[in-house]
Scaffold this active site. Structure first.
Site, PDB file in Angstrom:
ATOM      1  N   ASP A 151      -1.601  -4.258   9.998  1.00  0.00           N
ATOM      2  CA  ASP A 151      -2.787  -4.527   9.538  1.00  0.00           C
ATOM      3  C   ASP A 151      -3.775  -3.378  10.209  1.00  0.00           C
ATOM      4  O   ASP A 151      -3.667  -3.125  11.481  1.00  0.00           O
ATOM      5  CB  ASP A 151      -3.285  -5.656   9.856  1.00  0.00           C
ATOM      6  CG  ASP A 151      -4.560  -6.226   9.024  1.00  0.00           C
ATOM      7  OD1 ASP A 151      -4.412  -6.133   7.701  1.00  0.00           O
ATOM      8  OD2 ASP A 151      -5.457  -6.354   9.432  1.00  0.00           O
ATOM      9  N   SER A 152      -4.610  -2.897   9.422  1.00  0.00           N
ATOM     10  CA  SER A 152      -5.232  -1.720  10.196  1.00  0.00           C
ATOM     11  C   SER A 152      -6.732  -1.499   9.356  1.00  0.00           C
ATOM     12  O   SER A 152      -6.886  -2.320   8.446  1.00  0.00           O
ATOM     13  CB  SER A 152      -4.696  -0.387   9.736  1.00  0.00           C
ATOM     14  OG  SER A 152      -4.126  -0.494   8.510  1.00  0.00           O
ATOM     15  N   GLY A 160      -7.440   5.567   1.117  1.00  0.00           N
ATOM     16  CA  GLY A 160      -8.614   4.652   1.662  1.00  0.00           C
ATOM     17  C   GLY A 160      -9.781   5.585   2.272  1.00  0.00           C
ATOM     18  O   GLY A 160     -10.433   6.309   1.609  1.00  0.00           O
ATOM     19  N   TYR A 161     -10.408   5.309   3.519  1.00  0.00           N
ATOM     20  CA  TYR A 161     -11.388   6.087   4.080  1.00  0.00           C
ATOM     21  C   TYR A 161     -10.789   7.474   4.625  1.00  0.00           C
ATOM     22  O   TYR A 161     -11.699   8.430   5.209  1.00  0.00           O
ATOM     23  CB  TYR A 161     -11.651   5.423   5.265  1.00  0.00           C
ATOM     24  CG  TYR A 161     -12.583   4.058   4.733  1.00  0.00           C
ATOM     25  CD1 TYR A 161     -13.822   4.006   4.373  1.00  0.00           C
ATOM     26  CD2 TYR A 161     -11.472   2.983   4.929  1.00  0.00           C
ATOM     27  CE1 TYR A 161     -14.192   2.468   4.110  1.00  0.00           C
ATOM     28  CE2 TYR A 161     -11.906   1.817   4.814  1.00  0.00           C
ATOM     29  CZ  TYR A 161     -13.320   1.492   4.012  1.00  0.00           C
ATOM     30  OH  TYR A 161     -13.820   0.054   3.710  1.00  0.00           O
ATOM     31  N   ASN A 218       0.817  -1.112   0.065  1.00  0.00           N
ATOM     32  CA  ASN A 218      -0.092   0.008   0.066  1.00  0.00           C
ATOM     33  C   ASN A 218       0.743   1.209   0.039  1.00  0.00           C
ATOM     34  O   ASN A 218       1.393   1.632   0.911  1.00  0.00           O
ATOM     35  CB  ASN A 218      -0.715  -0.105   1.420  1.00  0.00           C
ATOM     36  CG  ASN A 218      -1.722   1.199   1.428  1.00  0.00           C
ATOM     37  OD1 ASN A 218      -1.319   2.097   1.029  1.00  0.00           O
ATOM     38  ND2 ASN A 218      -2.954   0.782   1.632  1.00  0.00           N
ATOM     39  N   HIS A 257      -3.392   6.423  13.791  1.00  0.00           N
ATOM     40  CA  HIS A 257      -3.223   5.276  14.517  1.00  0.00           C
ATOM     41  C   HIS A 257      -1.959   4.579  14.158  1.00  0.00           C
ATOM     42  O   HIS A 257      -1.217   3.951  14.895  1.00  0.00           O
ATOM     43  CB  HIS A 257      -4.502   4.340  14.036  1.00  0.00           C
ATOM     44  CG  HIS A 257      -4.695   4.589  12.679  1.00  0.00           C
ATOM     45  ND1 HIS A 257      -5.048   5.807  12.167  1.00  0.00           N
ATOM     46  CD2 HIS A 257      -4.806   3.469  11.688  1.00  0.00           C
ATOM     47  CE1 HIS A 257      -4.974   5.575  10.740  1.00  0.00           C
ATOM     48  NE2 HIS A 257      -5.114   4.195  10.650  1.00  0.00           N
ATOM     49  N   ARG A 258      -1.615   4.750  12.912  1.00  0.00           N
ATOM     50  CA  ARG A 258      -0.558   4.037  12.226  1.00  0.00           C
ATOM     51  C   ARG A 258       0.718   4.722  12.851  1.00  0.00           C
ATOM     52  O   ARG A 258       1.682   3.883  13.304  1.00  0.00           O
ATOM     53  CB  ARG A 258      -0.485   4.252  10.937  1.00  0.00           C
ATOM     54  CG  ARG A 258       0.562   3.503  10.287  1.00  0.00           C
ATOM     55  CD  ARG A 258       0.411   3.192   8.542  1.00  0.00           C
ATOM     56  NE  ARG A 258      -0.785   2.485   8.518  1.00  0.00           N
ATOM     57  CZ  ARG A 258      -1.796   3.066   8.104  1.00  0.00           C
ATOM     58  NH1 ARG A 258      -1.790   4.230   7.979  1.00  0.00           N
ATOM     59  NH2 ARG A 258      -2.717   2.373   7.933  1.00  0.00           N
ATOM     60  N   LYS A 276       0.309   3.777   2.725  1.00  0.00           N
ATOM     61  CA  LYS A 276       1.329   3.253   4.080  1.00  0.00           C
ATOM     62  C   LYS A 276       2.652   3.468   4.033  1.00  0.00           C
ATOM     63  O   LYS A 276       3.327   3.862   5.044  1.00  0.00           O
ATOM     64  CB  LYS A 276       0.716   1.760   4.382  1.00  0.00           C
ATOM     65  CG  LYS A 276      -0.485   1.665   4.906  1.00  0.00           C
ATOM     66  CD  LYS A 276      -0.575   0.131   5.144  1.00  0.00           C
ATOM     67  CE  LYS A 276      -1.942  -0.250   5.502  1.00  0.00           C
ATOM     68  NZ  LYS A 276      -1.858  -1.898   5.709  1.00  0.00           N
TER      69      LYS A 276
HETATM   70  P1  IMP Z   1      -5.062  -3.685   5.178  1.00  0.00           P
HETATM   71  O1  IMP Z   1      -4.164  -3.492   6.444  1.00  0.00           O
HETATM   72  O2  IMP Z   1      -3.977  -3.900   4.033  1.00  0.00           O
HETATM   73  O3  IMP Z   1      -5.896  -4.682   5.428  1.00  0.00           O
HETATM   74  O4  IMP Z   1      -5.983  -2.580   4.717  1.00  0.00           O
HETATM   75  C1  IMP Z   1      -6.255  -1.542   5.489  1.00  0.00           C
HETATM   76  C2  IMP Z   1      -7.437  -0.989   4.804  1.00  0.00           C
HETATM   77  O5  IMP Z   1      -8.004  -0.046   5.924  1.00  0.00           O
HETATM   78  C3  IMP Z   1      -7.101   0.105   3.851  1.00  0.00           C
HETATM   79  O6  IMP Z   1      -6.821  -0.356   2.487  1.00  0.00           O
HETATM   80  C4  IMP Z   1      -8.053   1.347   3.986  1.00  0.00           C
HETATM   81  O7  IMP Z   1      -9.031   1.001   3.248  1.00  0.00           O
HETATM   82  C5  IMP Z   1      -8.348   1.242   5.554  1.00  0.00           C
HETATM   83  N1  IMP Z   1      -7.301   2.014   6.194  1.00  0.00           N
HETATM   84  C6  IMP Z   1      -6.405   1.621   7.020  1.00  0.00           C
HETATM   85  N2  IMP Z   1      -5.532   2.852   7.642  1.00  0.00           N
HETATM   86  C7  IMP Z   1      -6.113   3.967   6.949  1.00  0.00           C
HETATM   87  C8  IMP Z   1      -5.881   5.098   7.163  1.00  0.00           C
HETATM   88  O8  IMP Z   1      -4.943   5.560   7.575  1.00  0.00           O
HETATM   89  N3  IMP Z   1      -6.592   5.873   6.198  1.00  0.00           N
HETATM   90  C9  IMP Z   1      -7.769   5.471   5.591  1.00  0.00           C
HETATM   91  N4  IMP Z   1      -7.954   4.117   5.423  1.00  0.00           N
HETATM   92  C10 IMP Z   1      -7.323   3.479   6.038  1.00  0.00           C
END
Ligand code: IMP
Length: 194
Positions: free
Chosen positions: A69-70, A151-152, A9, A178-179, A12
């Site tokens: 993972d978030s 993302g969001y 990502n 959060h991250r 990220k």
């Molecule tokens: P994963 O951790 O790769 O499963 O994906 C996490 C998903 O959560 C992302 O694709 C976003 O849709 C959402 N997400 C996680 N962190 C954020 C953020 O900091 N901003 C916006 N969306 C987030």
């Protein structure tokens, strides 16, 4: 010290590289290596999924790995989309598809639509393994605003602010996200172990 960040990502990667900038840790992204593998997120929790990513990448490259993972938990939706945040509107959906689905699902609920972001950051080097969590509380708005982030971000306003995460610079988002909370915890622990 080289550490691989087990994520494909780009949003990220930008955030996490900036968190470790200027430290003794050199964050290598999967795009700097031979390829970006598809890692299936089969876990039921953020912690299981982040460990799965870090372990897979450690085993491929035999180098210390970190992963995150978030996701977004919306209280009126029973904490959905949660661990399914990336693919909430279906496999291969876009960020816009996810945002539109959330906005539609929230239409029948009164405002404010309280929510929180969660991140579980994991470190794995074959022997040591530890994780840190970070949370960011806020609310979901009906009309997306801003073009930064991913993302969001365009539909999330953190508590105490009147701009969305997508209207902030990456540096501003890294002061509260959060991250950033999770990876700053991880960084401090790594510094103590050295
Ligand atoms: P994963 O951790 O790769 O499963 O994906 C996490 C998903 O959560 C992302 O694709 C976003 O849709 C959402 N997400 C996680 N962190 C954020 C953020 O900091 N901003 C916006 N969306 C987030």
């Amino acid at each position: 010290m080289d550490i691989i960040f087990a994520s494909s990502n780009k949003g990220k990667i930008l955030e996490v590289k900036k968190i470790f900038d200027g430290s003794i840790f050199n964050i290598i992204s999967l795009y700097d290596l031979s390829g970006v593998p598809e890692i299936e997120e089969t876990g039921d929790t953020f912690k299981e999924n982040s460990l799965l990513k870090a372990k897979t990448i450690y085993e491929m490259h035999n180098k210390p790995a970190i992963a995150d993972d978030s996701g977004l938990e919306i209280f009126q939706l029973g904490n959905k989309p949660g661990v399914y945040s990336a693919r909430y509107a279906g496999e291969n959906c876009s960020y816009d598809d996810n945002n539109n689905l959330v906005i539609n699902q929230l239409q029948k609920f009164p405002e404010p639509h309280k929510a929180r972001f969660v991140s579980c950051a994991v470190y794995f080097d074959g022997s040591s393994e530890f994780h840190f969590e970070g949370f960011l509380n806020g609310r979901i708005i009906k009309s997306p605003r801003g073009t930064n982030g991913f993302g969001y971000d365009p539909i999330f306003i953190p508590d105490g602010y009147d701009v969305t995460l997508a209207e902030m610079t990456v540096e501003a988002k890294n002061k509260l996200s959060h991250r950033a909370i999770a990876f700053n915890g991880l960084k401090q622990k790594l510094l103590k172990l050295l």
